[in-house]
Write an enzyme that holds these catalytic residues in place. Sequence first.
Site, PDB file in Angstrom:
ATOM      1  N   ASP A 234       0.815  -1.224   0.000  1.00  0.00           N
ATOM      2  CA  ASP A 234       0.000   0.000   0.000  1.00  0.00           C
ATOM      3  C   ASP A 234       0.844   1.267   0.000  1.00  0.00           C
ATOM      4  OD1 ASP A 234      -2.282  -1.588   0.074  1.00  0.00           O
ATOM      5  OD2 ASP A 234      -2.369  -1.583   2.254  1.00  0.00           O
ATOM      6  N   ALA A 235       2.028   1.201  -0.598  1.00  0.00           N
ATOM      7  CA  ALA A 235       2.934   2.355  -0.576  1.00  0.00           C
ATOM      8  C   ALA A 235       3.379   2.773  -1.970  1.00  0.00           C
ATOM      9  CB  ALA A 235       4.160   2.041   0.286  1.00  0.00           C
TER      10      ALA A 235
END
Length: 289
Positions: A234-235
């Site tokens: 999620d980065a």
Amino acid sequence: MPDSRRYVITFGCPDRTGIVARISSFLAEVGGWITEAAYYTDPDTGWFFTRQVVKAESIPFDVEELRARFAGVARSLGAESNWRVDDSGERRRMVVLVSKEGHCLYDLLGRVASGELDVDVRAVIGNHDNLADITRAHGIPFHHVPFGSDPEEKQAAFAEVAKLVDEHDPHAVVLARFMQILPAELCEAWEGRAINIHHSFLPSFVGARPYHQAYARGVKLVGATCHYVTADLDAGPIIEQDVIRVDHGDTVADMVRKGRDIEKITLARGLRWHLEGRVLVHGNRTVVF
């Protein structure tokens, strides 16, 4: 329309004087009729970005020759430059990965069916078969690839998913609430093409059950983030985000319900911009023209 076909040039390099003049001169020399032109320089990195759109009919040769000639322009502007030339006449291909929740898939299929989203959905792949019927109702193949809990079973499942995806050579691999973490090798293979919708306003509430995390924290806004997938959970580079207001009376179920609306809109926007070549990535940041 015979003149609706466009060539889209996206380009980035370290900023210096003369970049715009060099690209504009090249397009003028080949007869390119510019219909859109956007520029930006990031003051923190000193990186220059541009997106140029020209009428295909104004260029007296095909897109392959345009790429070959523009390669010389790119080299003259620096060895670090990155660029691409896309042809709007080539319809974009997409494969969608899903799990059990269907709201994002329903939305995408509806937009494609109505002509709002011009993309060829080659296949939908699910680790559950819940969404098989709706997919096939739209005339799209559905592939069920079960994922076991054992690491070897997961590895085999991802190998099957990769095979199914790669046979279509898609411009976009959309994780429409897929709820599985892509292995690093697939993140690398699909870099710049794998797009995820995460059900929180990143970097807040990374990982699983973000609405439950948000409820426990007592937030007044919940959101969604459309981003490119990288090996860092999620980065990846963010394409689009949006939020919706919640209040003290909302339950987790209320937050989930409201959040689904934002997820659908955010994914559709980000995907459209990606397919139109409007998203330029540098490091972990994006410029969206």
